[in-house]
Every structure is written in C-alpha cells, then in structure tokens.
Design a protein around this motif. Structure first.
Motif, PDB file in Angstrom:
ATOM      1  N   PHE A 138       0.819  -1.210   0.000  1.00  0.00           N
ATOM      2  CA  PHE A 138       0.000   0.000   0.000  1.00  0.00           C
ATOM      3  C   PHE A 138       0.855   1.263   0.000  1.00  0.00           C
ATOM      4  CE2 PHE A 138      -3.345  -2.901   1.617  1.00  0.00           C
ATOM      5  CZ  PHE A 138      -4.317  -2.608   0.666  1.00  0.00           C
ATOM      6  N   ILE A 139       1.917   1.263   0.790  1.00  0.00           N
ATOM      7  CA  ILE A 139       2.789   2.440   0.834  1.00  0.00           C
ATOM      8  C   ILE A 139       3.452   2.664  -0.517  1.00  0.00           C
ATOM      9  CG2 ILE A 139       4.902   3.363   1.864  1.00  0.00           C
ATOM     10  CD1 ILE A 139       4.063   2.130   4.514  1.00  0.00           C
ATOM     11  N   ALA A 140       3.886   1.563  -1.183  1.00  0.00           N
ATOM     12  CA  ALA A 140       4.521   1.684  -2.499  1.00  0.00           C
ATOM     13  C   ALA A 140       3.570   2.255  -3.545  1.00  0.00           C
ATOM     14  CB  ALA A 140       5.032   0.319  -2.962  1.00  0.00           C
ATOM     15  N   CYS A 141       2.273   2.035  -3.344  1.00  0.00           N
ATOM     16  CA  CYS A 141       1.272   2.552  -4.283  1.00  0.00           C
ATOM     17  C   CYS A 141       0.766   3.933  -3.888  1.00  0.00           C
ATOM     18  CB  CYS A 141       0.107   1.566  -4.388  1.00  0.00           C
ATOM     19  SG  CYS A 141       0.535   0.018  -5.209  1.00  0.00           S
ATOM     20  N   GLY A 142       1.443   4.579  -2.943  1.00  0.00           N
ATOM     21  CA  GLY A 142       1.118   5.962  -2.616  1.00  0.00           C
ATOM     22  C   GLY A 142       0.133   6.154  -1.491  1.00  0.00           C
ATOM     23  N   THR A 143      -0.205   5.092  -0.765  1.00  0.00           N
ATOM     24  CA  THR A 143      -1.145   5.202   0.345  1.00  0.00           C
ATOM     25  C   THR A 143      -0.434   5.719   1.589  1.00  0.00           C
ATOM     26  OG1 THR A 143      -2.288   3.270  -0.554  1.00  0.00           O
ATOM     27  CG2 THR A 143      -2.906   3.951   1.642  1.00  0.00           C
ATOM     28  N   SER A 144      -1.121   6.530   2.372  1.00  0.00           N
ATOM     29  CA  SER A 144      -0.523   7.026   3.611  1.00  0.00           C
ATOM     30  C   SER A 144      -0.323   5.882   4.603  1.00  0.00           C
ATOM     31  CB  SER A 144      -1.416   8.101   4.235  1.00  0.00           C
ATOM     32  OG  SER A 144      -2.609   7.523   4.738  1.00  0.00           O
TER      33      SER A 144
END
Length: 236
Positions: A138-144
């Motif tokens: 999720f972080i790699a896909c731009g999620t906080s």
C-alpha cells in the motif's frame, strides 16, 4: 430428450454456432452471469481452452471493471498478474469490502496474496512478514501510513473471517495465536482487532478441537493480550 438433442445439435461441427470465431464466443461468454462460467468451460475442450486464454479474461475485465483497463504502473512486492488474476482480485475486493477508488484492485490482490499464503499446506511464512508485505504494498502505491494500517487490518479480518472451518484452519489460527509478540513500529504492528478475531474464532468455531492443555494455554495468552476477555471464551 428434446433439450439434450437441441444442445447436441447446437454444438455439432455443422452448426453455424459452432463455427463462430473466437472473439464472438468471448463476447457471448462475458455477457453470461459469472456463476455460470464454470459450467460453460466444461461443455467441450474448445470452450475450456477459451477460458484458459488471457484474451477472454481481458475482455471480461474491461466489461465488468472498465476503469481497470487504464494502464498504471504497479509498484510493490505483491505481483499483479495477468488478466484472470486481476479479474479475481477485483471480484474479491467487490465482495468483501468494495471501494470506489483506485485502491480497489490493490485491496483485491492483497486479499488473494494473504489468503493463499495462509493456506499453504506446508508451514506458511511468519505473519509478521506477511503483514509487512501488505503494508509495503500500500505504501509503495502511494497510500498514507495510516490508511495502509487501516486497510491491512480490514484485509486480515476479512481473510480470517472467511477461512473455512477445517483442520488446517484450526492449526493455522492456533499458530497465529501463539506467535510471539515482536515489537514493530507503526504501521507494521498488527491491530488489536486482528488479534481479537484470531482468538474469537478459536474459542467459538474450534472450541471442540482444543485439548485441555491447549485451551488453558490459549486462555492464559488471551488474558495477557486482552482485558477483560469475554465469558463465552471461558469454560463456565
């Protein structure tokens, strides 16, 4: 007999329907309800081969999930896969907790990943590694970080809640319950709700499978994690 005869005539080599090109068969199949696709793929070898081809699943993906056709970069450790995998991921996301934004496919893929890893017949990876992989995706896909923690918790809850009541699930949940607590920084720490769900399933769905020693060990472990614990978890 009449219906069987009509079906045999429809599928015979001389039937105009049987001579349709592949792309027309695909356009017909993707308009049939998904619950009937399994039956369609069993009609004959030719149709079975069509359901193995990526072109059918790509067409189904575009028809059922139009926004999925937009090509996007897919970073992160969890693989995206071909059209059939993407279709399954989006269907899973839609069934478990639908989202109306671009996170929908990511959620579906992480659900598939976690479910498959937990159901490995041999010893699955430690839950900390699985949880960290989900957070990193999720972080790699731009999620906080906050949103990644929230979505990872929802995915764990959905997957654990939908595991079948089998002997393998019982041993998996017992292993997860007894896993040592390793301090991990936020957002890599698994949520309180996920820990609770593991014990809840053990004490409700699998109570009859617990030997006395295992039961008392689980109660002791639960008391360390939760205060108070429900009376329904105890032998009263």
């Amino acid at each position: 007999m009449g219906e069987e005869s009509n079906q045999a005539s429809l599928l015979s080599a001389d039937s105009p329907f049987a001579r349709l090109p592949d792309h027309l068969f695909i356009e017909i199949f993707i308009r049939v309800p998904i619950v009937e696709w399994g039956q369609l793929s069993c009609v004959n070898k030719y149709w079975a081969n069509l359901f193995r081809e990526d072109c059918l699943w790509h067409a189904a993906l575009i028809r059922c999930f139009p926004l999925a056709g937009q090509g996007k970069r897919w970073p992160g450790p969890i693989p995206r896969g071909m059209s059939k995998r993407r279709f399954a991921a989006l269907c899973m996301s839609k069934c478990i907790f639908p989202l109306d934004d671009e996170l929908s496919e990511i959620v579906g893929h992480t659900c598939l990943f976690l479910k498959e890893q937990l159901e490995i017949s041999t010893m699955p990876p430690p839950s900390g590694i699985l949880h960290g992989t989900i957070i990193d995706q999720f972080i790699a896909c731009g999620t906080s970080r906050d949103r990644a923690h929230e979505l990872a918790s929802l995915i764990w809850l959905a997957v654990i809640d939908n595991l079948e009541d089998t002997h393998q699930t019982f041993h998996l949940l017992k292993r997860l319950a007894f896993e040592g607590d390793v301090f991990l920084p936020y957002p890599y720490s698994r949520s309180y709700k996920v820990e609770w769900k593991i014990f809840e399933r053990l004490f409700t769905d699998f109570r009859d499978c617990l030997r006395n020693a295992d039961y008392y060990d689980l109660v002791a472990c639960a008391k360390q994690k939760f205060q108070p614990i429900p009376a329904t978890w105890l032998d009263c």
